[in-house]
Design a protein around this motif. Structure first.
Motif, PDB file in Angstrom:
ATOM      1  N   PRO A 139       0.794  -1.239   0.000  1.00 38.19           N
ATOM      2  CA  PRO A 139       0.000   0.000   0.000  1.00 38.19           C
ATOM      3  C   PRO A 139       0.825   1.288   0.000  1.00 38.19           C
ATOM      4  O   PRO A 139       0.309   2.348  -0.329  1.00 38.19           O
ATOM      5  N   GLU A 140       2.111   1.213   0.348  1.00 39.83           N
ATOM      6  CA  GLU A 140       2.945   2.411   0.364  1.00 39.83           C
ATOM      7  C   GLU A 140       3.824   2.538  -0.869  1.00 39.83           C
ATOM      8  O   GLU A 140       4.668   3.436  -0.950  1.00 39.83           O
ATOM      9  N   GLY A 141       3.667   1.654  -1.843  1.00 41.37           N
ATOM     10  CA  GLY A 141       4.397   1.776  -3.099  1.00 41.37           C
ATOM     11  C   GLY A 141       5.701   1.003  -3.180  1.00 41.37           C
ATOM     12  O   GLY A 141       6.408   1.093  -4.179  1.00 41.37           O
ATOM     13  N   ASN A 142       6.045   0.215  -2.151  1.00 36.89           N
ATOM     14  CA  ASN A 142       7.242  -0.619  -2.204  1.00 36.89           C
ATOM     15  C   ASN A 142       6.972  -1.829  -3.088  1.00 36.89           C
ATOM     16  O   ASN A 142       5.919  -2.468  -2.962  1.00 36.89           O
ATOM     17  N   ILE A 143       7.911  -2.176  -3.954  1.00 37.96           N
ATOM     18  CA  ILE A 143       7.693  -3.270  -4.903  1.00 37.96           C
ATOM     19  C   ILE A 143       7.836  -4.615  -4.212  1.00 37.96           C
ATOM     20  O   ILE A 143       8.780  -4.856  -3.458  1.00 37.96           O
ATOM     21  N   VAL A 144       6.894  -5.493  -4.500  1.00 36.65           N
ATOM     22  CA  VAL A 144       6.878  -6.873  -4.022  1.00 36.65           C
ATOM     23  C   VAL A 144       6.817  -7.766  -5.251  1.00 36.65           C
ATOM     24  O   VAL A 144       5.958  -7.589  -6.112  1.00 36.65           O
ATOM     25  N   GLU A 145       7.735  -8.726  -5.333  1.00 39.00           N
ATOM     26  CA  GLU A 145       7.687  -9.712  -6.418  1.00 39.00           C
ATOM     27  C   GLU A 145       6.953 -10.944  -5.902  1.00 39.00           C
ATOM     28  O   GLU A 145       7.257 -11.448  -4.820  1.00 39.00           O
ATOM     29  N   LEU A 146       6.000 -11.415  -6.679  1.00 35.81           N
ATOM     30  CA  LEU A 146       5.309 -12.675  -6.407  1.00 35.81           C
ATOM     31  C   LEU A 146       5.838 -13.671  -7.421  1.00 35.81           C
ATOM     32  O   LEU A 146       5.876 -13.376  -8.620  1.00 35.81           O
ATOM     33  N   GLN A 147       6.278 -14.840  -6.955  1.00 39.34           N
ATOM     34  CA  GLN A 147       6.861 -15.806  -7.876  1.00 39.34           C
ATOM     35  C   GLN A 147       6.430 -17.218  -7.541  1.00 39.34           C
ATOM     36  O   GLN A 147       6.247 -17.568  -6.375  1.00 39.34           O
ATOM     37  N   SER A 148       6.282 -18.023  -8.598  1.00 35.31           N
ATOM     38  CA  SER A 148       5.927 -19.435  -8.462  1.00 35.31           C
ATOM     39  C   SER A 148       6.803 -20.227  -9.427  1.00 35.31           C
ATOM     40  O   SER A 148       6.800 -19.965 -10.634  1.00 35.31           O
ATOM     41  N   TRP A 149       7.542 -21.183  -8.894  1.00 36.62           N
ATOM     42  CA  TRP A 149       8.506 -21.960  -9.687  1.00 36.62           C
ATOM     43  C   TRP A 149       7.932 -23.306 -10.095  1.00 36.62           C
ATOM     44  O   TRP A 149       7.226 -23.951  -9.330  1.00 36.62           O
TER      45      TRP A 149
END
Length: 150
Positions: A139-149
């Motif tokens: 919500p504060e604009g920090n990037i989060v990567e979501l990943q599935s291998w």
């Protein structure tokens, strides 16, 4: 070589409680007491921020050991205005979470106040594995990567 062990990653928040709640609700991070409230000449000297005061907490990351690395979320006083979100800004870029279903996780993050940075893609890595991934923000604009291998 330094004899080292990974300790934590720090995120500076505009509202540390709201951001910590997001990471607890969405990713299953767990609060590691006590809450922190630091101020004084030592903090100003160490941070180089005159009159600095910090409030916040550490969150245990999902899948970590009881004394494993944490996500440290602090709120500074005084605070600077945030820069616009950009995946290519020099410095620390993002935090990543391995999830079962990137699309479903992305929908949850967006429903909890995050934003989309790009599209969900599937790529083949240099070692031949396939990864489905997407960048979103908290919500504060920090990037989060979501990943599935696979």
């Amino acid at each position: 070589m330094i004899d080292a062990r990974f300790g934590h990653v720090n995120v500076i928040a505009r509202d540390w409680r709201r951001l910590a709640d997001f990471y607890e609700r969405v990713f299953g991070c767990a609060l590691v007491p006590p809450e922190r409230d630091y101020r004084g000449p030592e903090l100003a000297a160490a941070t180089g921020v005159a009159g600095a005061a910090l409030r916040g907490a550490h969150l245990r990351l999902p899948g970590g050991e009881p004394d494993g690395p944490t996500l440290e979320i602090y709120q500074y006083d005084p605070a600077l205005e945030p820069l616009p979100t950009a995946a290519n800004r020099p410095g620390f870029g993002h935090i990543a979470f391995a999830v079962r279903d990137v699309e479903a996780a992305r929908d949850i993050v967006l429903g909890e106040g995050g934003r989309s940075v790009g599209q969900v893609v599937t790529s083949q890595t240099a070692d031949g594995r396939r990864v489905t991934w997407a960048y979103v923000t908290d919500p504060e604009g920090n990037i989060v990567e979501l990943q599935s291998w696979s």
